[in-house]
Design an enzyme around this catalytic site. Structure first.
Site, PDB file in Angstrom:
ATOM      1  N   LYS A 272      65.854 159.853  89.009  1.00  0.00           N
ATOM      2  CA  LYS A 272      67.239 159.874  88.975  1.00  0.00           C
ATOM      3  C   LYS A 272      67.812 160.075  90.565  1.00  0.00           C
ATOM      4  CE  LYS A 272      70.790 162.405  86.543  1.00  0.00           C
ATOM      5  NZ  LYS A 272      71.183 163.515  85.483  1.00  0.00           N
TER       6      LYS A 272
ATOM      7  N   SER B 253      73.454 162.477  81.241  1.00  0.00           N
ATOM      8  CA  SER B 253      73.793 161.620  82.447  1.00  0.00           C
ATOM      9  C   SER B 253      72.461 160.946  83.110  1.00  0.00           C
ATOM     10  CB  SER B 253      74.202 162.347  83.479  1.00  0.00           C
ATOM     11  OG  SER B 253      73.259 163.376  83.718  1.00  0.00           O
TER      12      SER B 253
ATOM     13  N   SER C 150      71.257 166.302  79.688  1.00  0.00           N
ATOM     14  CA  SER C 150      71.120 165.048  80.325  1.00  0.00           C
ATOM     15  C   SER C 150      69.740 164.601  80.546  1.00  0.00           C
ATOM     16  CB  SER C 150      71.667 165.161  81.623  1.00  0.00           C
ATOM     17  OG  SER C 150      72.839 165.164  81.520  1.00  0.00           O
TER      18      SER C 150
HETATM   19  N1  GLN Z   1      77.054 165.699  79.122  1.00  0.00           N
HETATM   20  C1  GLN Z   1      77.046 167.150  79.805  1.00  0.00           C
HETATM   21  C2  GLN Z   1      78.104 166.971  80.934  1.00  0.00           C
HETATM   22  O1  GLN Z   1      78.870 165.998  81.049  1.00  0.00           O
HETATM   23  C3  GLN Z   1      75.526 167.211  80.343  1.00  0.00           C
HETATM   24  C4  GLN Z   1      75.181 166.487  81.558  1.00  0.00           C
HETATM   25  C5  GLN Z   1      74.128 167.003  82.127  1.00  0.00           C
HETATM   26  O2  GLN Z   1      73.226 167.676  81.644  1.00  0.00           O
HETATM   27  N2  GLN Z   1      73.929 166.700  83.512  1.00  0.00           N
HETATM   28  O3  GLN Z   1      78.164 167.962  81.805  1.00  0.00           O
END
Ligand code: GLN
Length: 490
Positions: A81, A156, A180
């Site tokens: 990532k 994400s 994520s």
């Molecule tokens: N969807 C969650 C957020 O927007 C989690 C994102 C993540 O785990 N980085 O914060």
């Protein structure tokens, strides 16, 4: 030949390379051919390192030809990532503010991949600063779901999951702050583990919510989850929250994965399951039947504070984000406005120009909950509720070995479906967010398909540092089913 090669697991590929049956250079070439073929459609990668990767692969092949010992991921192409720093390319975090940023050092996990002789293929797209659930918040590009290109890959870490589903790498790394890794794994039909907070070093991971962030692997199966965890786990002096061997020794995760857990007790929370779409519920129930047939006992429990998890998360995560993101000031890193008359304008215009909408929203929210008049009412309250959520898990794991629930209320949704309503997007994290608030590990494994052929994940959670147990439980299911072997048509 290359199609067959791309279907191998990391473990299989590594053993073939180490044994001389496959050349690492051929595996890397197959991956780059595949990226060329499909990534124009999928959009998983922000950058690739073809030249460096082929050189690394050739060096591994030479080591093997000389009869030297090689690492646990020798010659295996891996994607990461784009929020993990590398010293040999860009680290954008999916943001225009870091578009040209080149880190001067490698993240702890990158060092470990290199030490294990892995071949790093490229950096994957993500929601800007990991804020989102669909990768649509990326400031740099779009990523779609290889199973249906009208749908999102989740987020994400959507790029890392889509790269796996599209056979553009053999394993990838993501980060999980509120789901994520698990949610995109579920949407893309691959395996994704969020380790216990502190198990994997965050050194060199661009910070979003520092008390929640954790790096973990996307893989094709549990054997590879174990292999990847063997490589990336452990104490790192440069991350003060990484946990020492004295407190929680890192086991050899591969050693016992095939040993089923005798007398397994699985806890479920009935109203969670009822809250998910019909196909998701059906897949969960079918999975529970598989476990019952293996002798597991299913018990029903309550998690009374789960209802407050989303609200709690969006106070804690945004508070931490507003502080972490203060460093993007147009001076230290990345984008600087061309048009400022004084220092304050350098700061405000650089941020105004290069941060996306969602990031701005969260900085505002975080700043608000930390401001002196509201700190007690919001931030402090959220920390208290966080403790209650933690105690729900502790109580659950006194009664059961693990907890099973959906990963997401639905399968992958359509591109654009939730972008106009941030709250709808936040609510999609209902099943994953609590694990981050409590710090406990959780996995998503392929457990079925909906009527449209989109993958469904099963989530398995256990107490802190029980990754090995989670893998053994997941492996019991994996051996009885073949959902993980299906591939999308691209
Ligand atoms: N969807 C969650 C957020 O927007 C989690 C994102 C993540 O785990 N980085 O914060």
């Amino acid at each position: 030949m290359s199609e067959e090669l791309l279907k191998l697991t990391c473990k299989e590929l590594r053993d073939k390379i180490a044994g001389g049956a496959v050349k690492s250079v051929d595996a890397a070439s197959a991956v780059f051919d595949r990226i060329e073929e499909v990534d124009g459609t999928v959009g998983a990668f922000i950058s690739t390192f073809k030249e460096r990767a082929l050189e690394t692969a050739a060096a591994v092949d030479e080591k093997i030809a000389r009869g030297e010992a090689v690492g646990a991921l020798a010659g295996v192409p891996i994607a990461v990532k784009d929020n993990m720093c590398v010293s040999f390319g860009k680290t954008t975090c999916g943001s225009r503010i870091l578009e040209g940023f080149e880190a001067p050092y490698n993240a702890g996990v990158i060092e470990k991949l290199i030490a294990a002789d892995a071949v790093i293929v490229g950096k994957c797209n993500m929601d800007e600063f990991a804020m989102g659930s669909s990768t649509e918040n990326s400031g740099l590009k779009k990523t779609v779901n290889p199973w249906n290109t009208d749908c999102v890959p989740g987020g994400s870490s959507g790029g890392s999951a889509a790269a796996m589903a599209g056979d553009m790498c053999f394993a990838s790394l993501g980060s999980d702050t509120g789901g994520s890794i698990r949610q995109p794994a579920s949407f893309c039909g691959v395996t994704g583990l969020k380790p216990t907070y502190g198990r994997v070093s965050r050194y060199g991971l661009v910070a979003y919510g520092s008390s929640l962030d954790q790096i973990g692997p996307f893989t094709k199966d549990i054997t590879d989850t174990a292999l990847m965890m063997n490589v990336i786990s452990g104490r790192d002096e440069r991350d003060s929250t990484s946990v020492g061997e004295d407190m929680a020794p890192v086991p050899d995760y591969l050693a016992n994965i095939d040993t089923p857990i005798e007398g397994l007790t699985i806890a479920v929370v009935p109203q969670f399951n009822e809250g998910a779409d019909g196909d998701v519920q059906a897949a969960l129930n079918a999975a529970l039947d598989v476990y019952k047939s293996l002798g597991a006992e299913i018990i029903e429990i309550e998690m009374p504070h789960f209802d407050y998890a989303i609200a709690t998360y969006y106070v804690v995560a945004t508070a931490e984000a507003s502080s972490n993101l203060a460093r993007y000031d147009g001076v230290h890193y990345g984008h600087r406005t061309a048009d400022a008359k004084d220092y304050i304008e350098v700061y405000s215009k650089s941020r105004e120009e290069a941060f996306g909408m969602e990031v701005k929203r969260r900085i505002m929210l975080g700043t608000y909950v930390l401001s002196s008049g509201y700190y007690d009412a919001y931030y402090l309250k959220a920390l208290k509720v966080r403790n209650l959520i933690r105690s729900d898990f502790t109580k659950a794991f006194e009664k059961a070995d693990c907890l099973m629930m959906p990963v997401s209320p639905s399968t992958a949704f359509k591109v654009g479906e939730k972008t106009t309503d941030p709250l709808q997007m936040y609510l999609a994290d209902i099943y994953t967010i609590s694990a981050n608030l409590a710090g406990v590990p959780g996995i998503s494994i392929p457990a079925g398909f909906d009527l449209d052929g989109l993958p469904i994940g099963l989530q398995i959670l256990a107490e802190n540092f029980a990754e090995e147990k989670i893998m053994r439980v997941a492996r019991m299911f994996e051996k009885q089913t073949d959902f993980r072997l299906a591939s999308p048509q691209l």
